[in-house]
Design a protein around this motif. Structure first.
Motif, PDB file in Angstrom:
ATOM      1  N   ALA A  27       1.251  -0.879  -0.192  1.00 16.21           N
ATOM      2  CA  ALA A  27       0.019  -0.172   0.124  1.00 16.21           C
ATOM      3  C   ALA A  27       0.785   1.189   0.552  1.00 16.21           C
ATOM      4  O   ALA A  27       1.047   2.447  -1.019  1.00 16.21           O
ATOM      5  CB  ALA A  27      -1.145   0.435   1.424  1.00 16.21           C
ATOM      6  N   VAL A  28       2.166   1.310   0.632  1.00 16.21           N
ATOM      7  CA  VAL A  28       2.890   2.773   1.370  1.00 16.21           C
ATOM      8  C   VAL A  28       3.884   2.921  -0.837  1.00 16.21           C
ATOM      9  O   VAL A  28       4.109   4.259  -0.903  1.00 16.21           O
ATOM     10  CB  VAL A  28       4.358   2.209   2.123  1.00 16.21           C
ATOM     11  N   ALA A  29       3.929   1.302  -0.817  1.00 24.01           N
ATOM     12  CA  ALA A  29       5.005   1.981  -3.045  1.00 24.01           C
ATOM     13  C   ALA A  29       3.883   2.365  -3.241  1.00 24.01           C
ATOM     14  O   ALA A  29       3.806   2.664  -4.932  1.00 24.01           O
ATOM     15  CB  ALA A  29       5.040   0.473  -3.108  1.00 24.01           C
ATOM     16  N   ASP A  30       2.441   2.231  -3.415  1.00 24.19           N
ATOM     17  CA  ASP A  30       1.154   3.066  -3.755  1.00 24.19           C
ATOM     18  C   ASP A  30       0.834   3.907  -4.416  1.00 24.19           C
ATOM     19  O   ASP A  30       0.059   4.699  -4.578  1.00 24.19           O
ATOM     20  CB  ASP A  30       0.257   1.731  -4.925  1.00 24.19           C
ATOM     21  N   ARG A  31       1.241   4.832  -2.841  1.00 17.76           N
ATOM     22  CA  ARG A  31       1.213   6.439  -2.541  1.00 17.76           C
ATOM     23  C   ARG A  31       2.522   7.089  -2.246  1.00 17.76           C
ATOM     24  O   ARG A  31       1.578   8.759  -2.984  1.00 17.76           O
ATOM     25  CB  ARG A  31       0.731   5.611  -0.977  1.00 17.76           C
ATOM     26  N   ILE A  32       3.590   6.424  -2.691  1.00 18.65           N
ATOM     27  CA  ILE A  32       4.298   7.720  -2.383  1.00 18.65           C
ATOM     28  C   ILE A  32       5.584   6.901  -3.135  1.00 18.65           C
ATOM     29  O   ILE A  32       5.492   5.804  -3.640  1.00 18.65           O
ATOM     30  CB  ILE A  32       5.450   7.450  -1.175  1.00 18.65           C
ATOM     31  N   PRO A  33       6.493   8.103  -3.712  1.00 14.02           N
ATOM     32  CA  PRO A  33       7.609   7.339  -5.464  1.00 14.02           C
ATOM     33  C   PRO A  33       8.162   5.668  -4.949  1.00 14.02           C
ATOM     34  O   PRO A  33       8.942   6.052  -3.443  1.00 14.02           O
ATOM     35  CB  PRO A  33       8.315   8.310  -5.428  1.00 14.02           C
ATOM     36  N   ARG A  34       7.889   5.123  -5.547  1.00 12.16           N
ATOM     37  CA  ARG A  34       8.743   3.427  -5.752  1.00 12.16           C
ATOM     38  C   ARG A  34       9.869   3.324  -5.343  1.00 12.16           C
ATOM     39  O   ARG A  34      10.230   3.018  -4.304  1.00 12.16           O
ATOM     40  CB  ARG A  34       8.118   2.413  -6.766  1.00 12.16           C
ATOM     41  N   HIS A  35      10.689   4.298  -5.828  1.00 12.14           N
ATOM     42  CA  HIS A  35      11.742   4.069  -5.696  1.00 12.14           C
ATOM     43  C   HIS A  35      12.347   4.911  -4.344  1.00 12.14           C
ATOM     44  O   HIS A  35      13.433   4.243  -3.219  1.00 12.14           O
ATOM     45  CB  HIS A  35      12.974   5.113  -6.932  1.00 12.14           C
ATOM     46  N   ARG A  36      11.607   5.150  -3.416  1.00 10.53           N
ATOM     47  CA  ARG A  36      11.795   6.333  -2.159  1.00 10.53           C
ATOM     48  C   ARG A  36      11.960   4.846  -1.280  1.00 10.53           C
ATOM     49  O   ARG A  36      12.850   4.330  -0.310  1.00 10.53           O
ATOM     50  CB  ARG A  36      11.486   7.206  -2.383  1.00 10.53           C
ATOM     51  N   VAL A  37      10.522   3.774  -1.556  1.00 18.61           N
ATOM     52  CA  VAL A  37      10.137   3.051  -0.641  1.00 18.61           C
ATOM     53  C   VAL A  37      11.840   1.622  -0.905  1.00 18.61           C
ATOM     54  O   VAL A  37      12.673   1.832   0.339  1.00 18.61           O
ATOM     55  CB  VAL A  37       9.274   2.342  -0.866  1.00 18.61           C
ATOM     56  N   MET A  38      12.210   1.683  -2.125  1.00 20.17           N
ATOM     57  CA  MET A  38      13.187   0.713  -2.150  1.00 20.17           C
ATOM     58  C   MET A  38      14.896   1.346  -1.898  1.00 20.17           C
ATOM     59  O   MET A  38      15.185   0.090  -1.156  1.00 20.17           O
ATOM     60  CB  MET A  38      13.465   0.537  -3.726  1.00 20.17           C
ATOM     61  N   VAL A  39      14.881   2.252  -1.647  1.00 21.85           N
ATOM     62  CA  VAL A  39      16.390   3.044  -1.336  1.00 21.85           C
ATOM     63  C   VAL A  39      16.247   2.506   0.198  1.00 21.85           C
ATOM     64  O   VAL A  39      17.213   2.854   0.916  1.00 21.85           O
ATOM     65  CB  VAL A  39      16.086   4.233  -1.617  1.00 21.85           C
ATOM     66  N   ALA A  40      14.734   3.214   1.103  1.00 18.85           N
ATOM     67  CA  ALA A  40      15.482   3.435   2.285  1.00 18.85           C
ATOM     68  C   ALA A  40      15.239   1.848   2.481  1.00 18.85           C
ATOM     69  O   ALA A  40      15.595   1.507   3.873  1.00 18.85           O
ATOM     70  CB  ALA A  40      13.136   3.375   2.650  1.00 18.85           C
ATOM     71  N   ALA A  41      14.161   0.551   1.946  1.00 22.90           N
ATOM     72  CA  ALA A  41      14.998  -0.853   2.426  1.00 22.90           C
ATOM     73  C   ALA A  41      15.541  -1.394   2.612  1.00 22.90           C
ATOM     74  O   ALA A  41      16.619  -1.638   3.481  1.00 22.90           O
ATOM     75  CB  ALA A  41      13.746  -1.647   1.445  1.00 22.90           C
ATOM     76  N   ASN A  42      17.263  -0.414   1.243  1.00 25.24           N
ATOM     77  CA  ASN A  42      17.956  -1.065   1.431  1.00 25.24           C
ATOM     78  C   ASN A  42      19.165  -1.084   1.724  1.00 25.24           C
ATOM     79  O   ASN A  42      19.707  -0.976   2.939  1.00 25.24           O
ATOM     80  CB  ASN A  42      18.854  -0.471  -0.224  1.00 25.24           C
ATOM     81  N   THR A  43      18.626   0.662   2.690  1.00 24.46           N
ATOM     82  CA  THR A  43      19.459   1.148   3.793  1.00 24.46           C
ATOM     83  C   THR A  43      19.158   0.183   5.119  1.00 24.46           C
ATOM     84  O   THR A  43      20.297   0.207   5.984  1.00 24.46           O
ATOM     85  CB  THR A  43      19.230   2.318   3.859  1.00 24.46           C
TER      86      THR A  43
END
Length: 445
Positions: free
Chosen positions: A76-92
């Motif tokens: 749900a979060v990935a469909d609400r905010i830019p997906r690449h930001r979610v991916m970078v935060a998860a990788n961190t």
């Protein structure tokens, strides 16, 4: 076919390989190199700390439980905010947890509870990363060549996994698991840096929704309204759960007790990786019209590694079986990804993908935790034969669903612009179709 290039440089690669696609593929190659070795290293870290089969299962469960618990929220979060930001935060988060894990193992002070906490953090990161990554990848390609793009992506991912598994097994044997975990942490850092440069300007802006719960309900309606989708996810809930127990617990134990240690198991995993590459190459050329039927038939050989470990076959035989399983998994994988790309609206991809991931991984915490007790109760051989039989049974049952047998690739009429691609494909000639999801184990950040 007409190709419109944004710059002369874009002609150096296929029109479907746009900027985002290249960045996503490069980042996945990096993390695949680290992650495949880290899977072996984690198991041997448990062994070196004095743990047994039950401890291996508990540590694996600690990774999978947060993955299952947070997947729907992550989608749900990935469909609400830019997906690449979610991916970078998860990788961190993955980088930080693996770096601490490596430091503890290298210092010789790692305890089972610490391993559980750190692998749990890594699993939580994956819960947010996986739906975002799948939605981002599907948004990065368009047109009739989508299945070929997915096949090349997976070929690159699994090709890197071959080296990661073989090198990881060798490094565990020669320098210990701590250094392999350190390499995995570094890989997450590099991949996060690459994903920070993804371009989301070409992806349609999503309209504000009614809140997180509303988004989850909408994703659920999309999921449950498609019999082919929920039936295959239910099938893979069992298949992936059993694969997780076999690969996380029984495989390393058989390698340690019967095959000579970590190196043969690493080679066997590399054989699986070679098979997935061969399957991906096949799927760049073969586009079966009934995608899901062909893909589901390809799941039957996935039960073979469990049977091979039950015998057990010598290392060379196990590697051959793992190769065949890899080919079969990739036939399913490319077919599944192409079906999702064709059938699911772009703005709902991450939420639907989250339900796919949630269902496919739901039993992983349970099966990995019970692997040790099952070995004690029934014996390792009986447990492995039971896993092979159950995988075969649920795959046969899903073929009873009409949509699985009959859903076909539709001729492509109009291609949307490729986000971050630098090139657009106009309407291409219709072809017969094909393409993902190793349930859950083959799609890694």
């Amino acid at each position: 076919m007409t190709i419109r290039s944004a710059s002369p440089r874009s002609t150096r690669r296929p029109a479907w390989a746009g900027r985002n696609y290249v960045l996503l593929t490069a980042a996945t190659i990096v993390t695949s190199l680290g992650a495949n070795g880290a899977l072996i290293a984690t198991t041997w870290a448990v062994f070196e700390s004095g743990g047994d089969a039950g401890d291996v299962g508990i540590v694996a469960m600690a990774r999978f439980l947060p993955l299952v618990l947070f997947l729907l929220i992550g989608g749900a979060v990935a469909d609400r905010i830019p997906r690449h930001r979610v991916m970078v935060a998860a990788n961190t988060l993955n980088f930080a947890s693996q770096a601490v894990f490596a430091a503890l193992v290298l210092s010789g002070t790692a305890e089972i509870w610490q391993m559980m906490v750190l692998t749990g953090l890594c699993g939580a990161g994956q819960a947010f990363f996986n739906p975002a990554a799948e939605g981002m990848l599907m948004s990065s390609v368009s047109g009739e060549q989508a299945s070929r793009a997915f096949a090349f992506y997976r070929m690159a991912m699994h090709g890197a996994g071959i080296g990661g598994a073989a090198l990881g097994g060798a490094l565990v044997a020669f320098v210990g698991p701590g250094w392999v975990l350190a390499v995995d942490a570094a890989a997450f850092a590099v991949a996060g840096g690459l994903r920070a440069f993804l371009d989301v300007s070409g992806i349609p802006e999503r309209k504000p929704g009614g809140g997180l719960l509303s988004d989850l309900r909408e994703g659920w309606q999309e999921f449950i309204g498609r019999p082919w989708l929920w039936s295959i996810v239910a099938q893979f809930s069992v298949v992936v759960g059993l694969i997780g127990a076999v690969e996380s617990v029984y495989g390393p134990l058989v390698a340690r007790d019967e095959l000579g240690g970590a190196t043969p198991w690493g080679i066997a995993l590399a054989g699986y990786g070679v098979g997935t590459v061969a399957g991906a190459v096949l799927m760049t050329r073969w586009k079966p019209r009934r995608m899901l039927l062909v893909g589901t038939l390809g799941v039957f050989p996935i039960a073979l590694p469990s049977a091979a470990l039950a015998v057990p076959l010598p290392a060379i035989g196990l590697t051959a079986v793992m190769f065949a399983s890899g080919v079969a998994m990739e036939i399913f994988g490319v077919s599944w990804m192409t079906t999702m790309h064709q059938e699911i609206p772009e703005e709902k991809l991450s939420r639907v993908s989250a339900y796919d991931w949630f269902g496919s991984t739901a039993l992983l915490p349970l099966t990995t935790a019970l692997a040790g007790p099952a070995e004690s109760a029934f014996g390792r051989t009986a447990s492995l034969w039971g896993a092979a039989a159950l995988m075969t049974l649920v795959t046969g049952l899903v073929l009873l669903v009409p949509d699985v047998r009959n859903l076909t690739r539709r001729p492509h009429q109009e291609a949307a612009p490729v986000a971050g691609g630098g090139a657009t494909l106009d309407a291409l000639p219709a072809q017969a179709g094909s393409a993902d999801a190793e349930g859950a184990l083959g799609r890694r950040g």
